[in-house]
Design a protein around this motif. Structure first.
Motif, PDB file in Angstrom:
ATOM      1  N   ILE A 103     138.454 -49.630  15.178  1.00 23.88           N
ATOM      2  CA  ILE A 103     138.954 -48.559  16.045  1.00 23.88           C
ATOM      3  C   ILE A 103     138.587 -48.815  17.504  1.00 23.88           C
ATOM      4  CG2 ILE A 103     138.877 -46.080  16.523  1.00 23.88           C
ATOM      5  CD1 ILE A 103     138.157 -45.652  13.584  1.00 23.88           C
ATOM      6  N   LEU A 104     137.334 -49.212  17.739  1.00 21.64           N
ATOM      7  CA  LEU A 104     136.851 -49.514  19.094  1.00 21.64           C
ATOM      8  C   LEU A 104     136.232 -50.908  19.100  1.00 21.64           C
ATOM      9  CD1 LEU A 104     135.136 -46.114  20.037  1.00 21.64           C
ATOM     10  CD2 LEU A 104     137.231 -47.054  21.026  1.00 21.64           C
ATOM     11  N   PRO A 105     137.074 -51.928  18.952  1.00 18.47           N
ATOM     12  CA  PRO A 105     136.530 -53.293  18.894  1.00 18.47           C
ATOM     13  C   PRO A 105     135.881 -53.699  20.213  1.00 18.47           C
ATOM     14  CG  PRO A 105     138.921 -53.340  19.108  1.00 18.47           C
ATOM     15  CD  PRO A 105     138.544 -51.903  18.880  1.00 18.47           C
ATOM     16  N   MET A 106     134.781 -54.395  20.114  1.00 22.70           N
ATOM     17  CA  MET A 106     134.082 -54.888  21.302  1.00 22.70           C
ATOM     18  C   MET A 106     133.168 -56.035  20.866  1.00 22.70           C
ATOM     19  SD  MET A 106     133.221 -54.915  24.509  1.00 22.70           S
ATOM     20  CE  MET A 106     134.055 -53.432  25.102  1.00 22.70           C
ATOM     21  N   GLU A 107     133.342 -57.198  21.494  1.00 29.57           N
ATOM     22  CA  GLU A 107     132.467 -58.319  21.187  1.00 29.57           C
ATOM     23  C   GLU A 107     131.096 -58.058  21.793  1.00 29.57           C
ATOM     24  OE1 GLU A 107     135.221 -58.578  22.910  1.00 29.57           O
ATOM     25  OE2 GLU A 107     136.689 -59.473  21.551  1.00 29.57           O
ATOM     26  N   ARG A 108     130.048 -58.315  21.034  1.00 30.86           N
ATOM     27  CA  ARG A 108     128.704 -58.016  21.511  1.00 30.86           C
ATOM     28  C   ARG A 108     128.351 -58.824  22.745  1.00 30.86           C
ATOM     29  NH1 ARG A 108     124.053 -60.045  17.519  1.00 30.86           N
ATOM     30  NH2 ARG A 108     123.072 -60.720  19.461  1.00 30.86           N
ATOM     31  N   ASP A 109     128.803 -60.087  22.809  1.00 30.43           N
ATOM     32  CA  ASP A 109     128.498 -60.918  23.980  1.00 30.43           C
ATOM     33  C   ASP A 109     129.178 -60.372  25.235  1.00 30.43           C
ATOM     34  OD1 ASP A 109     126.905 -62.595  22.530  1.00 30.43           O
ATOM     35  OD2 ASP A 109     128.455 -64.093  22.180  1.00 30.43           O
ATOM     36  N   ARG A 110     130.373 -59.860  25.065  1.00 24.84           N
ATOM     37  CA  ARG A 110     131.077 -59.264  26.204  1.00 24.84           C
ATOM     38  C   ARG A 110     130.317 -58.043  26.711  1.00 24.84           C
ATOM     39  NH1 ARG A 110     136.939 -56.242  25.692  1.00 24.84           N
ATOM     40  NH2 ARG A 110     137.082 -55.467  27.832  1.00 24.84           N
ATOM     41  N   LEU A 111     129.849 -57.227  25.778  1.00 28.33           N
ATOM     42  CA  LEU A 111     129.093 -56.038  26.164  1.00 28.33           C
ATOM     43  C   LEU A 111     127.800 -56.434  26.880  1.00 28.33           C
ATOM     44  CD1 LEU A 111     128.905 -52.817  25.589  1.00 28.33           C
ATOM     45  CD2 LEU A 111     127.108 -53.541  24.021  1.00 28.33           C
ATOM     46  N   ILE A 112     127.066 -57.391  26.310  1.00 31.24           N
ATOM     47  CA  ILE A 112     125.799 -57.816  26.900  1.00 31.24           C
ATOM     48  C   ILE A 112     126.018 -58.413  28.281  1.00 31.24           C
ATOM     49  CG2 ILE A 112     123.884 -59.450  26.670  1.00 31.24           C
ATOM     50  CD1 ILE A 112     124.079 -59.071  23.647  1.00 31.24           C
ATOM     51  N   ASP A 113     127.028 -59.263  28.415  1.00 35.32           N
ATOM     52  CA  ASP A 113     127.306 -59.903  29.710  1.00 35.32           C
ATOM     53  C   ASP A 113     127.541 -58.863  30.801  1.00 35.32           C
ATOM     54  OD1 ASP A 113     127.066 -62.389  28.597  1.00 35.32           O
ATOM     55  OD2 ASP A 113     129.212 -62.738  28.376  1.00 35.32           O
ATOM     56  N   ASN A 114     128.386 -57.902  30.504  1.00 29.23           N
ATOM     57  CA  ASN A 114     128.739 -56.912  31.524  1.00 29.23           C
ATOM     58  C   ASN A 114     127.607 -55.914  31.782  1.00 29.23           C
ATOM     59  OD1 ASN A 114     131.807 -57.038  32.446  1.00 29.23           O
ATOM     60  ND2 ASN A 114     131.700 -57.735  30.321  1.00 29.23           N
ATOM     61  N   LEU A 115     126.831 -55.619  30.759  1.00 29.79           N
ATOM     62  CA  LEU A 115     125.670 -54.742  30.952  1.00 29.79           C
ATOM     63  C   LEU A 115     124.656 -55.404  31.881  1.00 29.79           C
ATOM     64  CD1 LEU A 115     123.958 -52.259  30.329  1.00 29.79           C
ATOM     65  CD2 LEU A 115     123.184 -53.409  28.234  1.00 29.79           C
ATOM     66  N   ILE A 116     124.409 -56.677  31.666  1.00 33.31           N
ATOM     67  CA  ILE A 116     123.460 -57.414  32.506  1.00 33.31           C
ATOM     68  C   ILE A 116     123.994 -57.526  33.936  1.00 33.31           C
ATOM     69  CG2 ILE A 116     122.391 -59.676  32.890  1.00 33.31           C
ATOM     70  CD1 ILE A 116     122.232 -59.941  29.836  1.00 33.31           C
ATOM     71  N   ASN A 117     125.288 -57.770  34.076  1.00 36.25           N
ATOM     72  CA  ASN A 117     125.883 -57.835  35.418  1.00 36.25           C
ATOM     73  C   ASN A 117     125.720 -56.513  36.150  1.00 36.25           C
ATOM     74  OD1 ASN A 117     126.703 -60.473  35.071  1.00 36.25           O
ATOM     75  ND2 ASN A 117     128.768 -59.942  34.398  1.00 36.25           N
ATOM     76  N   LEU A 118     125.845 -55.423  35.421  1.00 27.01           N
ATOM     77  CA  LEU A 118     125.702 -54.103  36.033  1.00 27.01           C
ATOM     78  C   LEU A 118     124.267 -53.869  36.520  1.00 27.01           C
ATOM     79  CD1 LEU A 118     126.879 -51.254  36.615  1.00 27.01           C
ATOM     80  CD2 LEU A 118     126.185 -50.611  34.301  1.00 27.01           C
ATOM     81  N   ILE A 119     123.294 -54.205  35.683  1.00 26.83           N
ATOM     82  CA  ILE A 119     121.895 -53.970  36.030  1.00 26.83           C
ATOM     83  C   ILE A 119     121.422 -54.914  37.136  1.00 26.83           C
ATOM     84  CG2 ILE A 119     119.519 -54.025  35.160  1.00 26.83           C
ATOM     85  CD1 ILE A 119     121.068 -51.659  34.142  1.00 26.83           C
ATOM     86  N   THR A 120     121.958 -56.128  37.161  1.00 22.57           N
ATOM     87  CA  THR A 120     121.477 -57.135  38.125  1.00 22.57           C
ATOM     88  C   THR A 120     122.451 -57.343  39.277  1.00 22.57           C
ATOM     89  OG1 THR A 120     122.488 -58.979  36.888  1.00 22.57           O
ATOM     90  CG2 THR A 120     120.236 -58.339  36.287  1.00 22.57           C
ATOM     91  N   ILE A 121     123.348 -56.404  39.496  1.00 21.06           N
ATOM     92  CA  ILE A 121     124.392 -56.595  40.514  1.00 21.06           C
ATOM     93  C   ILE A 121     123.802 -56.824  41.900  1.00 21.06           C
ATOM     94  CG2 ILE A 121     124.632 -54.121  40.947  1.00 21.06           C
ATOM     95  CD1 ILE A 121     127.664 -54.648  41.311  1.00 21.06           C
ATOM     96  N   ASN A 122     122.667 -56.215  42.190  1.00 20.45           N
ATOM     97  CA  ASN A 122     122.065 -56.383  43.513  1.00 20.45           C
ATOM     98  C   ASN A 122     121.498 -57.781  43.729  1.00 20.45           C
ATOM     99  OD1 ASN A 122     122.574 -53.766  44.522  1.00 20.45           O
ATOM    100  ND2 ASN A 122     120.861 -52.957  43.356  1.00 20.45           N
ATOM    101  N   LEU A 123     121.245 -58.497  42.641  1.00 16.57           N
ATOM    102  CA  LEU A 123     120.769 -59.874  42.796  1.00 16.57           C
ATOM    103  C   LEU A 123     121.849 -60.746  43.407  1.00 16.57           C
ATOM    104  CD1 LEU A 123     118.827 -60.588  39.472  1.00 16.57           C
ATOM    105  CD2 LEU A 123     117.881 -60.199  41.752  1.00 16.57           C
TER     106      LEU A 123
END
Length: 289
Positions: free
Chosen positions: A188-208
């Motif tokens: 119903i809500l497909p999401m690859e775990r690597d895609r989620l992790i990649d974008n989550l990390i980009n969000l948290i480290t965006i200021n780097l």
């Protein structure tokens, strides 16, 4: 063998035996809780599953509530060990955060028993809120506090509120676990775990990625593509805090003004003009239509 030495060895043996008994009781409790639920599980059932006497069970745990709390504490030590391990949190933030998110999801995928326990706690939280509080206190709270501390220690991330950032990070991972593994919604809500992790990390480290970068050839800060001008029209310096030797190798304000005028005259951007100079060299007679 002296009496003293024999006594020490006997105590060591007793401690080992006691540890084995506790592990057996906790394993039996886990089996019964997952099979029958918290309400239907009794100390008699746990005693039978553990293969020990009722006296032994009560010598370690006074009641079912205390037994369940001990089980959660044991899981917290096992599952949150890496979060509290200093070496686990060593390294560049992107690497550390990926390691953390991957470890959490790996545990869920590889240990369905742990996931079943979480499902049990959520299901029983209405009737037995203390069970949920015990889980949150021993696992969620410990993990959030350590992660918040990590974000606070790494000021280069420039996170305005490390505690909120920790909740965003953990909340995203937990929501993924609930949707994908507990509510069976992969289709119903497909999401690859690597895609989620990649974008989550980009969000948290965006200021780097937005911090001052370094040119690999000159060692100077890359200049912003758009520089501010003074009221007289001259470009403002954006490198006043740099050492003199770095500042001296920059283009002067006059050169930047001339470059801008030349680019405008030829209907090009400054970047395009620089590319032309680098590729073909400069000619004072050059015109571009």
């Amino acid at each position: 063998m002296s009496m003293k030495k024999a006594h020490i060895e006997s105590n060591d043996s007793d401690r080992l035996f006691s540890s084995e008994k506790v592990d057996a009781i906790l394993a039996g409790a886990m089996q019964e809780f997952l099979t029958n639920g918290y309400a239907a599980t009794t100390m008699d059932r746990v005693t039978a599953a553990a293969g020990v006497s009722k006296t032994t069970v009560y010598s370690y745990f006074q009641d079912k509530e205390g037994l369940f709390a001990a089980l959660i504490e044991k899981l917290a030590q096992e599952k949150c060990f890496l979060v509290h391990n200093g070496e686990f949190l060593q390294g560049e933030p992107r690497i550390v955060l990926r390691r953390l998110a991957t470890n959490i999801l790996d545990q869920i995928e590889q240990e369905p028993e742990f996931l079943s326990l979480i499902r049990l706690i959520i299901g029983e939280s209405g009737r037995f809120p203390l069970l949920a509080k015990t889980f949150v206190y021993n696992i969620d709270k410990q993990a959030l506090q350590r992660l918040s501390q990590y974000f606070t220690e790494h000021s280069e991330l420039k996170l305005p509120d490390p505690e909120v950032a920790a909740r965003i990070f953990m909340g995203t991972v937990v929501h993924f676990i609930i949707i994908q593994y507990m509510l069976h919604s992969q289709d119903i809500l497909p999401m690859e775990r690597d895609r989620l992790i990649d974008n989550l990390i980009n969000l948290i480290t965006i200021n780097l990625s937005q911090t001052t970068s370094t040119n690999q050839y000159s060692g100077t800060r890359q200049k912003s593509p758009r520089r501010r001008r003074t009221t007289s029209g001259k470009f403002q310096m954006d490198y006043s805090s740099e050492p003199k030797q770095l500042r001296s190798i920059r283009l002067t304000d006059t050169a930047w003004e001339q470059l801008a005028e030349l680019a405008e005259k030829n209907n090009l951007t400054r970047s395009e003009m620089i590319e032309i100079f680098a590729r073909e060299g400069f000619s004072s007679n050059r015109t571009h239509s």
